[in-house]
Design a protein around this motif. Structure first.
Motif, PDB file in Angstrom:
ATOM      1  N   VAL A   1      -6.734  10.836  -0.018  1.00 46.36           N
ATOM      2  CA  VAL A   1      -6.235  10.293  -0.837  1.00 46.36           C
ATOM      3  C   VAL A   1      -6.044   8.616  -0.923  1.00 46.36           C
ATOM      4  N   CYS A   2      -6.380   7.945  -1.804  1.00 44.79           N
ATOM      5  CA  CYS A   2      -6.613   6.573  -1.662  1.00 44.79           C
ATOM      6  C   CYS A   2      -5.097   6.129  -1.742  1.00 44.79           C
ATOM      7  N   MET A   3      -5.040   5.124  -0.875  1.00 43.14           N
ATOM      8  CA  MET A   3      -3.780   4.278  -0.796  1.00 43.14           C
ATOM      9  C   MET A   3      -3.935   2.879  -0.736  1.00 43.14           C
ATOM     10  N   GLY A   4      -4.854   2.761  -1.577  1.00 39.33           N
ATOM     11  CA  GLY A   4      -5.158   1.053  -1.801  1.00 39.33           C
ATOM     12  C   GLY A   4      -3.978   0.791  -2.716  1.00 39.33           C
ATOM     13  N   THR A   5      -3.911  -0.671  -3.062  1.00 40.37           N
ATOM     14  CA  THR A   5      -2.741  -1.140  -3.610  1.00 40.37           C
ATOM     15  C   THR A   5      -2.741  -0.558  -5.194  1.00 40.37           C
ATOM     16  N   ALA A   6      -4.062  -0.714  -5.663  1.00 45.49           N
ATOM     17  CA  ALA A   6      -3.953  -0.027  -7.324  1.00 45.49           C
ATOM     18  C   ALA A   6      -3.368   1.454  -7.253  1.00 45.49           C
ATOM     19  N   CYS A   7      -3.916   2.214  -6.345  1.00 46.83           N
ATOM     20  CA  CYS A   7      -3.459   3.542  -6.257  1.00 46.83           C
ATOM     21  C   CYS A   7      -1.916   3.785  -6.014  1.00 46.83           C
ATOM     22  N   TYR A   8      -1.547   2.856  -4.942  1.00 49.08           N
ATOM     23  CA  TYR A   8      -0.274   2.711  -4.645  1.00 49.08           C
ATOM     24  C   TYR A   8       0.798   2.625  -5.702  1.00 49.08           C
TER      25      TYR A   8
ATOM     26  N   ARG B   1      -8.475   3.736   2.310  1.00 54.14           N
ATOM     27  CA  ARG B   1      -8.138   2.310   1.523  1.00 54.14           C
ATOM     28  C   ARG B   1      -8.929   2.341   0.402  1.00 54.14           C
ATOM     29  N   CYS B   2      -8.605   1.630  -0.540  1.00 50.24           N
ATOM     30  CA  CYS B   2      -9.259   1.610  -1.636  1.00 50.24           C
ATOM     31  C   CYS B   2     -11.075   1.895  -1.485  1.00 50.24           C
ATOM     32  N   ILE B   3     -11.353   3.149  -2.445  1.00 50.33           N
ATOM     33  CA  ILE B   3     -12.731   3.465  -2.715  1.00 50.33           C
ATOM     34  C   ILE B   3     -13.521   2.724  -3.799  1.00 50.33           C
ATOM     35  N   GLY B   4     -12.732   1.872  -4.340  1.00 50.12           N
ATOM     36  CA  GLY B   4     -13.336   1.189  -5.437  1.00 50.12           C
ATOM     37  C   GLY B   4     -13.551   1.818  -6.875  1.00 50.12           C
ATOM     38  N   ALA B   5     -12.639   2.706  -7.122  1.00 49.89           N
ATOM     39  CA  ALA B   5     -12.628   3.427  -8.357  1.00 49.89           C
ATOM     40  C   ALA B   5     -11.019   3.080  -8.873  1.00 49.89           C
ATOM     41  N   CYS B   6     -10.427   1.911  -8.646  1.00 49.23           N
ATOM     42  CA  CYS B   6      -9.203   1.684  -9.023  1.00 49.23           C
ATOM     43  C   CYS B   6      -8.914   1.736 -10.528  1.00 49.23           C
ATOM     44  N   GLY B   7     -10.001   1.754 -11.284  1.00 52.90           N
ATOM     45  CA  GLY B   7      -9.591   1.894 -12.694  1.00 52.90           C
ATOM     46  C   GLY B   7      -9.150   3.396 -13.087  1.00 52.90           C
TER      47      GLY B   7
HETATM   48  S1  FES Z   1      -6.768   1.268  -4.833  1.00 48.44           S
HETATM   49 FE1  FES Z   1      -7.592   3.311  -5.104  1.00 48.44          FE
HETATM   50  S2  FES Z   1      -9.489   3.113  -5.664  1.00 48.44           S
HETATM   51 FE2  FES Z   1      -8.877   0.965  -5.323  1.00 48.44          FE
END
Ligand code: FES
Ligand SMILES: Cc1cc2nc3c(=O)[nH]c(=O)nc-3n(C[C@H](O)[C@H](O)[C@H](O)COP(=O)(O)O)c2cc1C
Lengths: 484, 169, 131
Positions: free
Chosen positions: B88-95, B129-135
């Motif tokens: 599960v992406c827990m990058g900021t955009a996903c969070y 962390r962010c996998i680069g698919a924040c869109g």
């Molecule tokens: S924060 Fe989830 S893909 Fe970038």
């Protein structure tokens, strides 16, 4: 509908070839004058002249620090040593940012070309790209690009018959945010735990294998061929007084047009978020925009018209960082957001120095306590005091900037912290009687049956039973449900 | 580290030979620990303690240093991941788009903690962390497959889908 | 092929300019249409590779005078898969999202100059540094 929706605010230098050429075909890069900047410096410039051109352009490092690139090259060039190294920092640790990945996936040769130019300028024959293992596509495209460049003689020995040798190798990271910090990165390259060292000595004096080393960011490199080809005056003409050129931002979060944007320095956040980003998604209200990732802070409405550059963004309480830009809407809980970032930094702290290792953990615990409604008003003072201590006494940039998300949000949104600290924060849903049309949708979806009311009459929530699941909020056709 | 099988008999011998050849061909073995570990994880899927000993022995360094590096970098697993490894992406955009509730939903349904494997060995769940698919936030990946705009319900469907796939086989 | 010196590089570049001139200026020495598909991580995540494959299929089946090229991230993550269509004599046009299922009608529209996909247009020009 033939619209020109996006105004021409974007200007692409670092991204000039992304999406325009096939990154797996070197011929297309050559067709857009690729490797001509390298050809030009090897046949017409002395290494000192290359350094001078980059200095005159006033290019500053795009990895976050904003250190003048020309000066960094000069400091490394000045050292005498049998070996020197060029390192490309492709660790891109800021979660929610993907500028460097896009450049590497879309235009890998521009980075290779720039590294060779940097090698010539400082007197190095060997470059390393330190890239995150989580970027498999970028890794494979770089690998292909390196092989193609070698087969054309654009990397290797005696490039363009100039006598200059330069080759590049890929090195993989393994998932550690702190490895983006240059001294930690160098340790990781040497097969060690990625713990930072005290500076000085700076890498320009003693870096990889103890030799003079210039570490530069991917986006920084992507600007170099354009500066050489079009000249420093051209580059200087773009941007603001102290920050020249453009900056790539990864625009994400609660914004309509999530994507990658490249704008001249001095563009305002309002232009980026509204004109390019298309405004806030789902018709919500703007609350703040977070820049600089886990080291940065939030910027609110009153500063949306500030022209953004390295200096101005600091003045309004955040930082440029590497280019992550997360838009937050009215639903975002700022205390939870701080907790999210501190969870990240305490997890990523390498553990070498005590203020960062223990300090970030305690900060996280205070925030956790607050959001669990177990905090006290004293916790707010404690948060601020400890934040300053961690900032002042940590060894590297990670710890020195880890408390920034707290300090910035506590400054702008103190009332949200107080609502938790004084436990006045409302945690249940309720219904606006004036708006409710009595359609019964909410009471039908409520999983704990705590909403009652007659058909066509205003409904009420029994707040002692409400579990704050939000089902009613999503079901209501007339926005009569009030969020906690 | 408890009892460790230092005869390495529980490990696939062909893969061990391949790893040994890789190590012997390194130009600068003293700098290459991380690359060796990447190779080891690619071959074996994870890096259990006795494999760490194997690497230490052939690189001629202390096992403590190997374990220090393995445990420092989140990319390396000491525990065998589930057959379906859910990230599960827990990058900021996903969070900010609700990744934390997706993560909790998955953990609750599978009754495991973050970073662990279900008893039947079928699923493991981790945060990345962010996998680069924040869109596409919030984003969940299972192996190579990427799921975008994931809701709590979709997360549960994903589990059911893979469980069904497994039962069909 | 080794490129021996700077002059050889410039000569090579000249022989290759027509590979990309259509993308920048809408110029070409023939009337072949060029279609660029963004193939970066975000594109792959929503099946841009399948879109590219379907376009290739259509070109083969219908004998369209077109070619397709996989490129990097075009920057419009919210409209992936994104596609740039370059028609000689016209400004490059960006469309999105174009999924694999949409490819058949999409190619029909592009090749016959129909306006059925105009509501998928994102942009018609870019400002970028041209070296
Ligand atoms: S924060 Fe989830 S893909 Fe970038
Ligand atoms: C905790 C931390 C993380 C960092 N992460 C990155 C990163 O992911 N990418 C990057 O280029 N620089 C990162 N930096 C900055 C680097 O230390 C270094 O300044 C930069 O790579 C220099 O390149 P530049 O001058 O071209 O910006 C980080 C710094 C710190 C303190």
């Amino acid at each position: 509908m033939m619209t020109d929706t996006t105004p021409k605010m974007q200007y692409r230098i670092a991204l000039r070839n992304c999406g325009f050429i096939n990154p797996e075909n070197i011929d297309e890069y050559i067709a857009v004058k690729g490797y001509q900047a390298l050809g030009k410096v090897l046949s017409e410039y002395t290494p000192q002249k290359v350094v001078n051109v980059i200095k005159e352009s006033h290019l500053r490092g795009r990895g976050g620090g904003g250190f003048p690139t020309g000066l960094k090259w000069e400091l490394t060039a000045r050292e005498t040593s049998d070996e020197k190294y060029i390192i490309c920092n492709a660790d891109e640790g800021d979660p929610g940012a993907f500028m460097d990945r896009s450049i590497l996936e879309g235009d890998p040769h521009s980075v290779l070309e720039a590294m060779a130019i940097a090698g010539y300028a400082i007197g190095s024959n060997k470059g390393y790209i330190y890239i995150r293992a989580e970027y498999p596509l970028a890794i494979s495209r770089l690998q292909t690009a390196i092989e193609q460049a070698r087969s054309y003689g654009l990397l290797g020995n005696d490039i363009f018959s100039s006598g200059f040798d330069f080759d590049i190798e890929l090195k993989l990271g393994a998932g550690a945010f702190v490895c983006g910090e240059e001294t930690a990165l160098i340790n990781s390259l040497q097969g060690l735990r990625g713990e930072p060292n005290k500076k000085p000595p700076f890498p320009s004096v003693s870096g990889f294998r103890g030799k003079p080393t210039s570490v530069n960011n991917v986006e920084t490199f992507a600007n170099i061929p354009a500066i050489i080809m079009k000249g420093p005056e051209w580059f200087q003409s773009i941007g603001t007084k102290h920050s020249k050129g453009t900056k790539v931002f990864a625009l994400a979060g609660k914004v309509n047009n999530v994507g990658l944007v490249e704008v001249p320095m001095g563009t305002t956040l309002r232009e980026i978020i509204y004109d390019i980003g298309g405004g806030i998604s789902d018709g919500k209200a703007f609350k703040a925009v977070q820049t600089g990732g886990p080291s940065g802070g939030v910027i609110t409405e009153e500063n949306l018209d500030t022209p953004i550059d390295y200096e101005s963004i600091r003045k309004i309480g955040s930082m440029m960082g590497s280019g992550g830009m997360i838009v937050l809407d009215e639903d975002t809980d700022m205390v939870e957001l701080s907790k999210f970032y501190l969870d990240f930094t305490q997890d990523e702290s390498c553990g070498k120095c005590t203020p960062c290792r223990i300090g970030t953990k305690r900060l996280y615990e205070i925030l956790d306590r607050l959001t669990q409604m177990e905090g006290t008003p004293e916790d707010l003072d404690l948060l601020e005091e400890l934040s300053h201590n961690v900032k002042d006494s940590s060894l590297c940039g990670l710890g020195q900037s880890a408390p920034n998300p707290i300090l910035s949000t506590i400054d702008r949104f103190r009332e949200e912290y107080e609502a938790y600290a004084y436990r006045t924060k409302k945690t249940t849903y309720s219904i606006d009687e004036d708006k409710c049309i009595g359609c019964t949708k909410c009471s039908r979806v409520c999983p704990v049956d705590c909403i009652t009311g007659e058909v066509k009459q205003p409904h009420v929530v029994d707040e002692s039973e409400c579990i704050a699941c939000g089902a009613c909020y999503n079901a209501c056709p007339v926005d009569a449900i009030i969020k906690p | 580290m408890g009892n460790i099988d230092l005869s390495f008999t529980n490990l696939d011998q062909d893969k061990l030979t391949e790893l040994k050849t890789y190590i012997n061909e390194l130009e600068r073995p003293e700098e290459s620990l991380i690359h060796v570990l990447h190779r080891a994880q690619k071959l074996f899927g994870h890096i259990p303690h006795n494999l760490q000993f194997f690497v230490a022995k052939h690189l001629n360094i202390g096992a403590a240093r190997v374990n220090g590096v393995v445990s420092f970098y989140s990319f390396f697993n000491e525990e065998k991941p589930g057959e379906y490894d859910i990230s599960v992406c827990m990058g900021t955009a996903c969070y900010v788009r609700g990744a934390d509730t997706v993560l909790h939903t998955l953990l609750e349904r599978l009754e495991i903690d973050k970073g662990h494997v279900t008893e039947d060995g079928l699923f493991s769940v981790r945060d990345v962390r962010c996998i680069g698919a924040c869109g596409l936030a919030p984003v969940v990946t299972v192996g190579e497959k990427v799921y975008g705009h994931v809701t709590d319900d979709m997360a549960l469907d994903i589990i059911d889908k893979y469980r069904g796939e497994h039962n069909d086989n | 092929m080794t490129i021996k010196n700077f002059k050889a590089l410039k000569d090579t570049q000249k022989t290759m300019t027509n590979q990309v001139s259509l993308r920048n200026e809408g110029q070409s020495d023939n009337d072949q249409i060029e279609i660029l598909v963004g193939l970066a991580t975000c594109g792959f995540a929503v099946g841009a590779d399948e879109t590219l494959f379907s376009i290739e299929q259509r070109i083969k089946e219908e004998n369209f005078n077109a070619k397709v090229v996989g490129v990097g991230c075009i920057g419009y993550c919210h409209k992936e898969p994104t596609i740039q269509v370059n028609i000689p004599g016209k400004k490059p046009t960006l469309y999105g999202p174009v999924t694999a299922e949409m490819v058949t009608p999409f190619m029909q529209a592009i090749m016959n100059n129909e306006d059925t996909f105009d509501d998928h247009i994102i942009e018609t020009s870019f400002d970028k540094a041209v070296l």
